[in-house]
Motif scaffolding. Sequence first.
Motif, PDB file in Angstrom:
ATOM      1  N   LYS A   1       0.637  -1.192  -0.208  1.00  0.00           N
ATOM      2  CA  LYS A   1       0.529   0.078   0.404  1.00  0.00           C
ATOM      3  C   LYS A   1       1.047   1.238  -0.139  1.00  0.00           C
ATOM      4  O   LYS A   1       0.692   2.382  -0.430  1.00  0.00           O
ATOM      5  CB  LYS A   1      -0.946   0.050   1.511  1.00  0.00           C
ATOM      6  CG  LYS A   1      -1.662   1.144   1.236  1.00  0.00           C
ATOM      7  CD  LYS A   1      -3.324   1.050   2.279  1.00  0.00           C
ATOM      8  CE  LYS A   1      -3.668   2.039   2.181  1.00  0.00           C
ATOM      9  NZ  LYS A   1      -4.844   2.312   3.883  1.00  0.00           N
ATOM     10  N   ALA A   2       1.716   1.303   0.753  1.00  0.00           N
ATOM     11  CA  ALA A   2       2.989   2.281   0.839  1.00  0.00           C
ATOM     12  C   ALA A   2       3.617   2.640  -0.321  1.00  0.00           C
ATOM     13  O   ALA A   2       3.679   4.003  -0.877  1.00  0.00           O
ATOM     14  CB  ALA A   2       3.943   2.439   2.228  1.00  0.00           C
ATOM     15  N   ALA A   3       3.530   1.592  -1.643  1.00  0.00           N
ATOM     16  CA  ALA A   3       4.568   2.010  -2.459  1.00  0.00           C
ATOM     17  C   ALA A   3       3.394   1.773  -3.695  1.00  0.00           C
ATOM     18  O   ALA A   3       4.029   1.881  -4.769  1.00  0.00           O
ATOM     19  CB  ALA A   3       5.237   0.887  -2.575  1.00  0.00           C
TER      20      ALA A   3
ATOM     21  N   ILE B   1       9.243   3.118   2.689  1.00  0.00           N
ATOM     22  CA  ILE B   1       8.954   2.669   1.632  1.00  0.00           C
ATOM     23  C   ILE B   1       8.669   3.639   0.498  1.00  0.00           C
ATOM     24  O   ILE B   1       9.207   3.457  -0.775  1.00  0.00           O
ATOM     25  CB  ILE B   1       8.239   1.382   2.175  1.00  0.00           C
ATOM     26  CG1 ILE B   1       8.323   0.077   0.445  1.00  0.00           C
ATOM     27  CG2 ILE B   1       6.978   1.661   2.253  1.00  0.00           C
ATOM     28  CD1 ILE B   1       9.029  -0.976   0.225  1.00  0.00           C
ATOM     29  N   ALA B   2       8.131   3.859   0.551  1.00  0.00           N
ATOM     30  CA  ALA B   2       7.296   4.999  -0.204  1.00  0.00           C
ATOM     31  C   ALA B   2       8.572   6.292  -0.836  1.00  0.00           C
ATOM     32  O   ALA B   2       8.321   6.211  -1.763  1.00  0.00           O
ATOM     33  CB  ALA B   2       6.123   5.966  -0.086  1.00  0.00           C
ATOM     34  N   ALA B   3       9.210   6.233   0.084  1.00  0.00           N
ATOM     35  CA  ALA B   3      10.800   7.279  -0.724  1.00  0.00           C
ATOM     36  C   ALA B   3      11.519   6.753  -1.909  1.00  0.00           C
ATOM     37  O   ALA B   3      11.822   6.796  -2.712  1.00  0.00           O
ATOM     38  CB  ALA B   3      11.199   7.784   0.302  1.00  0.00           C
ATOM     39  N   ILE B   4      11.412   5.307  -0.645  1.00  0.00           N
ATOM     40  CA  ILE B   4      12.516   4.113  -1.842  1.00  0.00           C
ATOM     41  C   ILE B   4      11.281   4.462  -3.220  1.00  0.00           C
ATOM     42  O   ILE B   4      12.270   4.611  -4.020  1.00  0.00           O
ATOM     43  CB  ILE B   4      12.455   3.380  -0.718  1.00  0.00           C
ATOM     44  CG1 ILE B   4      13.999   3.242   0.218  1.00  0.00           C
ATOM     45  CG2 ILE B   4      13.667   2.152  -1.903  1.00  0.00           C
ATOM     46  CD1 ILE B   4      14.192   2.209   0.810  1.00  0.00           C
TER      47      ILE B   4
ATOM     48  N   ALA C   1       7.329  -0.230  -9.205  1.00  0.00           N
ATOM     49  CA  ALA C   1       8.270  -0.544  -8.090  1.00  0.00           C
ATOM     50  C   ALA C   1       7.547  -2.033  -7.194  1.00  0.00           C
ATOM     51  O   ALA C   1       5.794  -1.925  -6.888  1.00  0.00           O
ATOM     52  CB  ALA C   1       8.913   0.322  -6.310  1.00  0.00           C
ATOM     53  N   ARG C   2       7.913  -3.010  -7.614  1.00  0.00           N
ATOM     54  CA  ARG C   2       6.652  -4.814  -6.646  1.00  0.00           C
ATOM     55  C   ARG C   2       8.274  -4.834  -5.494  1.00  0.00           C
ATOM     56  O   ARG C   2       9.257  -4.585  -5.216  1.00  0.00           O
ATOM     57  CB  ARG C   2       8.052  -5.562  -8.159  1.00  0.00           C
ATOM     58  CG  ARG C   2       6.746  -6.589  -7.792  1.00  0.00           C
ATOM     59  CD  ARG C   2       7.672  -7.488  -8.688  1.00  0.00           C
ATOM     60  NE  ARG C   2       6.854  -7.752 -10.685  1.00  0.00           N
ATOM     61  CZ  ARG C   2       6.389  -8.650 -11.235  1.00  0.00           C
ATOM     62  NH1 ARG C   2       6.933  -9.672 -10.047  1.00  0.00           N
ATOM     63  NH2 ARG C   2       5.384  -8.683 -12.083  1.00  0.00           N
ATOM     64  N   ILE C   3       7.010  -4.978  -4.474  1.00  0.00           N
ATOM     65  CA  ILE C   3       7.498  -5.452  -2.899  1.00  0.00           C
ATOM     66  C   ILE C   3       7.757  -6.852  -3.128  1.00  0.00           C
ATOM     67  O   ILE C   3       7.175  -7.821  -2.989  1.00  0.00           O
ATOM     68  CB  ILE C   3       6.360  -4.908  -2.346  1.00  0.00           C
ATOM     69  CG1 ILE C   3       6.538  -3.347  -2.001  1.00  0.00           C
ATOM     70  CG2 ILE C   3       7.175  -5.283  -0.779  1.00  0.00           C
ATOM     71  CD1 ILE C   3       6.984  -2.790  -2.008  1.00  0.00           C
TER      72      ILE C   3
END
Length: 288
Positions: A124-126, A257-260, A131-133
Motif C-alpha cells: 500500500k505504501a508503494a 518504503i514510499a520514498a524508496i 516498484a514491486r515489493i
Amino acid sequence: MSEWCRLPEDAVTKIVLAALEEDAPWGDITSQTLIPEAAVVTAQLVAREPGVLCGVDVFRAAMTLTDAEIAMEFVVHDGDAFMAGDVLAAVRGPARGVLQAERVALNLVQRLSGIATMTAQYVKAATGTKARIVDTRKTTPGLRVLERYAVRCGGGNNHRYSLSDAVMAKDNHLAVLKANGVGDVTAALQAMKDRLPHTVHVEVEVDRLDQIEAVLAAGVHTVLLDNFTNDQLCEGVALIAGRALVEASGGVTLEKIAAIAATGVDVISVGALTHSVRALDLGLDIGT
C-alpha cells in the motif's frame, strides 16, 4: 486466490505433521486424561486485531490430521482483510482433537497472517509507483514455502526461491573473487554466464555507484543497489537507464518504503517481511 498462488498440499502436510509431532509426540496427556472421549466442542477462530488472513489450508490440516472428524467452515479466506472482532472460521468436532491441534493451528495461522498483513502495508505504501515489493531468503528454516505464500497473500511478490533457481552474486562472492586474484569483474561474470543455461536470471549486488558499469558490461539482468541513499538510488536508476532491472535493498522499513519506491527502482526487497514479523493476534474461542 489464483491457482498459481495456492500452497502445494504435500508441503502443507509435511510441515504440519512435523509440527504436530513436535507438540504432542506421545499425545496430549492433559486432554486424554481430563476430557471425556465422547466430548464434542464448537469453537470460533476470532480476530483480536485487524489484518489480512493467511493459512486456511494450514489451519485446516492441523485440525484434520489430528482428528479427521473435525469440521471447519471459513467465512474469511486467504488474502482477505478483516477487522478486530471478526469471526474468521467455525470449528466443530471431538474436543480432544480440537484441543490437541489448537496451538499448532494458531501458531501457523497467526504467523502467516502477520506476514500477509505486513506485506499489505508495504504494498500500500508503494502504491502509485512501479516498484514491486518482494521477500528475501530470510525465512524461518523449514517454513519458506508457507512464508512466501503469505507474502503473496499480502499482495507482494517472491524473489528467487532458493540458491538453485537463479544467480545472485552478492558482495561476499565478489570479495572472494578479489581475494583470489580475480580483478576483472566483467570478465568473471561473462564467464559465469557462459556456463549457465540461457534461461537463468543473473543478478549482481553493488554497494557503490562506480561498480555499476562493470556489472552492466557483463549483460546481467538485474542490478541490486544495496544500502544506497535515496539520492544514490536516483543516480543509479539514471545510470542504468533501462539496461537492467534495478532492485533496492538494505535497511528498508515501512516508514522509508514510499520514498524508496519514488526513486524509480523496479524492485524493493524487504527481509523484514519474514524475519521481523509479529504474529497476528488470533484466538480460538470455545463455546460454553
